[in-house]
Design a protein around this motif. Sequence first.
Motif, PDB file in Angstrom:
ATOM      1  N   ALA A   1     -12.353 -18.629 -16.041  1.00 49.97           N
ATOM      2  CA  ALA A   1     -12.327 -18.467 -17.499  1.00 49.97           C
ATOM      3  C   ALA A   1     -11.496 -17.274 -17.955  1.00 49.97           C
ATOM      4  O   ALA A   1     -11.280 -17.108 -19.155  1.00 49.97           O
ATOM      5  N   ILE A   2     -11.011 -16.436 -17.043  1.00 50.85           N
ATOM      6  CA  ILE A   2     -10.306 -15.215 -17.456  1.00 50.85           C
ATOM      7  C   ILE A   2      -9.113 -15.520 -18.370  1.00 50.85           C
ATOM      8  O   ILE A   2      -8.988 -14.935 -19.455  1.00 50.85           O
ATOM      9  N   PRO A   3      -8.177 -16.427 -17.999  1.00 54.47           N
ATOM     10  CA  PRO A   3      -7.057 -16.717 -18.918  1.00 54.47           C
ATOM     11  C   PRO A   3      -7.536 -17.252 -20.265  1.00 54.47           C
ATOM     12  O   PRO A   3      -7.000 -16.877 -21.315  1.00 54.47           O
ATOM     13  N   HIS A   4      -8.536 -18.130 -20.245  1.00 54.51           N
ATOM     14  CA  HIS A   4      -9.035 -18.719 -21.494  1.00 54.51           C
ATOM     15  C   HIS A   4      -9.610 -17.639 -22.407  1.00 54.51           C
ATOM     16  O   HIS A   4      -9.299 -17.585 -23.603  1.00 54.51           O
ATOM     17  N   ASN A   5     -10.457 -16.788 -21.867  1.00 55.85           N
ATOM     18  CA  ASN A   5     -11.125 -15.778 -22.691  1.00 55.85           C
ATOM     19  C   ASN A   5     -10.134 -14.778 -23.276  1.00 55.85           C
ATOM     20  O   ASN A   5     -10.243 -14.382 -24.441  1.00 55.85           O
ATOM     21  N   ARG A   6      -9.143 -14.373 -22.475  1.00 55.06           N
ATOM     22  CA  ARG A   6      -8.148 -13.413 -22.974  1.00 55.06           C
ATOM     23  C   ARG A   6      -7.304 -14.044 -24.077  1.00 55.06           C
ATOM     24  O   ARG A   6      -7.023 -13.422 -25.096  1.00 55.06           O
ATOM     25  N   CYS A   7      -6.948 -15.319 -23.899  1.00 53.03           N
ATOM     26  CA  CYS A   7      -6.158 -16.012 -24.915  1.00 53.03           C
ATOM     27  C   CYS A   7      -6.941 -16.125 -26.223  1.00 53.03           C
ATOM     28  O   CYS A   7      -6.411 -15.870 -27.311  1.00 53.03           O
ATOM     29  N   GLU A   8      -8.189 -16.507 -26.120  1.00 51.66           N
ATOM     30  CA  GLU A   8      -9.005 -16.648 -27.328  1.00 51.66           C
ATOM     31  C   GLU A   8      -9.129 -15.318 -28.061  1.00 51.66           C
ATOM     32  O   GLU A   8      -9.063 -15.259 -29.295  1.00 51.66           O
ATOM     33  N   GLU A   9      -9.290 -14.241 -27.309  1.00 50.04           N
ATOM     34  CA  GLU A   9      -9.417 -12.919 -27.934  1.00 50.04           C
ATOM     35  C   GLU A   9      -8.152 -12.565 -28.715  1.00 50.04           C
ATOM     36  O   GLU A   9      -8.213 -12.104 -29.861  1.00 50.04           O
ATOM     37  N   LEU A  10      -6.982 -12.798 -28.122  1.00 52.59           N
ATOM     38  CA  LEU A  10      -5.718 -12.503 -28.790  1.00 52.59           C
ATOM     39  C   LEU A  10      -5.539 -13.361 -30.043  1.00 52.59           C
ATOM     40  O   LEU A  10      -5.103 -12.880 -31.094  1.00 52.59           O
ATOM     41  N   CYS A  11      -5.860 -14.639 -29.924  1.00 50.36           N
ATOM     42  CA  CYS A  11      -5.668 -15.554 -31.053  1.00 50.36           C
ATOM     43  C   CYS A  11      -6.596 -15.214 -32.207  1.00 50.36           C
ATOM     44  O   CYS A  11      -6.190 -15.237 -33.386  1.00 50.36           O
ATOM     45  N   ARG A  12      -7.836 -14.928 -31.918  1.00 55.66           N
ATOM     46  CA  ARG A  12      -8.781 -14.591 -32.984  1.00 55.66           C
ATOM     47  C   ARG A  12      -8.393 -13.283 -33.676  1.00 55.66           C
ATOM     48  O   ARG A  12      -8.547 -13.146 -34.897  1.00 55.66           O
ATOM     49  N   ALA A  13      -7.888 -12.338 -32.888  1.00 52.39           N
ATOM     50  CA  ALA A  13      -7.470 -11.068 -33.477  1.00 52.39           C
ATOM     51  C   ALA A  13      -6.312 -11.269 -34.448  1.00 52.39           C
ATOM     52  O   ALA A  13      -6.220 -10.584 -35.480  1.00 52.39           O
ATOM     53  N   GLU A  14      -5.435 -12.185 -34.162  1.00 51.06           N
ATOM     54  CA  GLU A  14      -4.265 -12.442 -35.001  1.00 51.06           C
ATOM     55  C   GLU A  14      -4.579 -13.385 -36.160  1.00 51.06           C
ATOM     56  O   GLU A  14      -4.160 -13.170 -37.288  1.00 51.06           O
ATOM     57  N   LEU A  15      -5.328 -14.452 -35.907  1.00 52.98           N
ATOM     58  CA  LEU A  15      -5.521 -15.520 -36.886  1.00 52.98           C
ATOM     59  C   LEU A  15      -6.811 -15.404 -37.675  1.00 52.98           C
ATOM     60  O   LEU A  15      -6.934 -16.013 -38.746  1.00 52.98           O
ATOM     61  N   GLY A  16      -7.778 -14.661 -37.157  1.00 50.80           N
ATOM     62  CA  GLY A  16      -9.094 -14.653 -37.755  1.00 50.80           C
ATOM     63  C   GLY A  16      -9.880 -15.878 -37.311  1.00 50.80           C
ATOM     64  O   GLY A  16      -9.317 -16.840 -36.779  1.00 50.80           O
ATOM     65  N   ALA A  17     -11.169 -15.865 -37.569  1.00 52.56           N
ATOM     66  CA  ALA A  17     -12.024 -16.948 -37.087  1.00 52.56           C
ATOM     67  C   ALA A  17     -11.655 -18.282 -37.715  1.00 52.56           C
ATOM     68  O   ALA A  17     -11.594 -19.316 -37.035  1.00 52.56           O
ATOM     69  N   VAL A  18     -11.367 -18.285 -39.022  1.00 53.70           N
ATOM     70  CA  VAL A  18     -11.053 -19.543 -39.708  1.00 53.70           C
ATOM     71  C   VAL A  18      -9.713 -20.088 -39.246  1.00 53.70           C
ATOM     72  O   VAL A  18      -9.576 -21.290 -38.947  1.00 53.70           O
ATOM     73  N   GLY A  19      -8.704 -19.245 -39.183  1.00 52.63           N
ATOM     74  CA  GLY A  19      -7.384 -19.694 -38.748  1.00 52.63           C
ATOM     75  C   GLY A  19      -7.393 -20.200 -37.317  1.00 52.63           C
ATOM     76  O   GLY A  19      -6.740 -21.209 -36.996  1.00 52.63           O
TER      77      GLY A  19
END
Length: 729
Positions: free
Chosen positions: A647-665
Amino acid sequence: MRPHASTGNLPAELNHFVGRRRELSDVADLLKRAHIVTVSGVGGVGKTRFAVRAAAAAAELEGFSGGAWLVELAPVRDPALVEHAVAEALGLTDHTTRLPRATLAAHLAGRELLLVLDCCERQVEAAARLAETLLRQAPGLRILATSRQPLGVPGEHVMVLEPFAEDDDHATDAVELFADRASAVLPDFAVDGSNRAAVRELCRRLDGIPLALELAAGRLRALSVDQILERLDDRFTILTRRGATGPARHRTLRTAIGWSHELCSPRERLLWARLAVFAADFDLEAVEYVCASPELPADAMVDLVADLVDKSVLMRRDTACGAVRYLLLDTVREYGLGWLRELGEEQRTRARHRDWYLGFATWGELEWFSARQAQVARSTDRELANLRAALEFSLEDPQEFRIGQFLAGTLWFYWVGCGRLAEGRYWLERALAADETPTGQRAKALWVCGYVSILQGDGIAALGMLHECRQLALDTGNATAVAYAVHRLGCGALLSDDLPRAKALFEEALGHYRTLGELNSNVIMAEVELGMVAAFSGELERGIEICEAVREACEDHGERWALAYALYTRAVIAWWQEDPALARQLAAECVRINHEFRDMVGIVLGIEVLALLTAAHDAEEAAVLQGAAGGIWDMVGLPVFGSRYFAIPHNRCEELCRAELGAVGYARAFARGSALGLDAAVARALASREATRAGTGSAPAGNAKPARPRPEPGAGGYDAPGADERQRA
């Protein structure tokens, strides 16, 4: 071949479609207001051809965005395989332990799609249950079924497809059909004043049944229309005296087929009967083995097969790879099977058929570890219906059970390597339940079923089978089965994050393999999995060393399936070492290879890495890719196996995306990706733009952070796990 386009899998028309204008309009109107329409009618009336034409028109005009898909149920002998056949036609692979029906319902729930269930009469109850379930859960689904009897599903509209009748425009259609098929036999043939009356009389005597007309047209190679009429008249008389029963049109069809049978030579009739054991199309080599005998020598098969093609008993099919295959139409096959039973040869010929496909599976297992790996996958796809028939035969008779276990186990490369886990487990569990005698055949079926169960996320069942396999192997002195059982226990430990135990088991298994002189894709995969353990344990250089050794071995032998998993492992290491360009190259190749084999696990692992690498410069696209991966994980099982390491790649990707897009985006982009089909998801992942800057890659706009942060020990585990992570493991 499995479908790859989202528009459907309807076959191309190889000859001219004649008539049926009013019926096509009627069924189009029915599909606008009914969720299920069943085209019923006598055998040979052309239900399949009509349904395919109607489905193609509906898909084009009615806006079925999910396409029109043909499911051929004629070869399905086991009701439990109806759902597998539908999944196969849709190109849908499910690695989970869910019932195929649940997987189909989930896949179809949000799609506008037309499903053509062809030849339901053999499995009418199973087809009806499945149709009702899917229609209740997929409001955008329409089903067009063909069957000699209605399915009895609530809301079903039945349209009876009649033969070309004499009292309306269909009389012209019957003449047109006969003329069209006759011109394929005799290019100069035409209906004119010299033969029009005879042709119309022939059409009338055959009750306008399309199959009967096509069979009669095939006789023009040797007879005139008038001679056909004379002989047809004789056939009617003979078969009536033999006590033909049932509706007149059934008798007419049997007459037409029986007449073709009578016109065959004794050796052609015998071959026709023996060919009836094939569940789908077949090649000449299979005919030469299955059907040969002293009275029907193998060296005569080429000419006899050609004669049956000339007589329109056998249909010739040219494949994309240039090979020629042959097919008996379902009604013609049933007629031949009846004669085979009368001859008392059914059991013997089915055994020969099973033996041929046992040999085919053994060839596939050996050739899987070679440059012909992709060819093996395609060939096994093509022979699936015949392999099912061989398995069915082996599991009907107690004297054949052990062969059934061996056959189901030998097909491990197909169940695992080509995304067939659910069906593989079905056959393996049936085979294991049939005979509990501690034999080598059972041992093989146990470790293969254990392997399949691990990949489905059913670890408890897998452990039980693998421990039984190891104990059975130790008790019987089966060193090979010991090696495979230990290896697959190592897989279970790896996916449950027990790295020390996984390492010990993989090393033990590899020691057994070396002692045995065993070298194949399983052995290579054990090396890959040991490399994964090294990488997850923070031993990155050791992981690289193992992956490079695997790459060299795979290049030497032409192996690509296990190589793809080494590429995935190496891609993760490259990311940890801050080399995104190399990581992208390796992950993309992993996805390409696994997509060729339709190995869902390998595809989704590679997409997870590509999503992470995309997040460094396009967070929205990365979230779309994560959504696409999420849709695939739904078919595979527990996302990232429930493993913190995978899960390491998945979790890191999700963290980056949420930081940039916000939860709704993030949720919106993820949802767009979830709606992608498998092929679209793969295409999008491979087309994702590369980072525009070298080194670690650019961060998402407004977030100047490196692609791979280094948190304190225990703060998230995104770094390559080192001593602290190993201690926690």
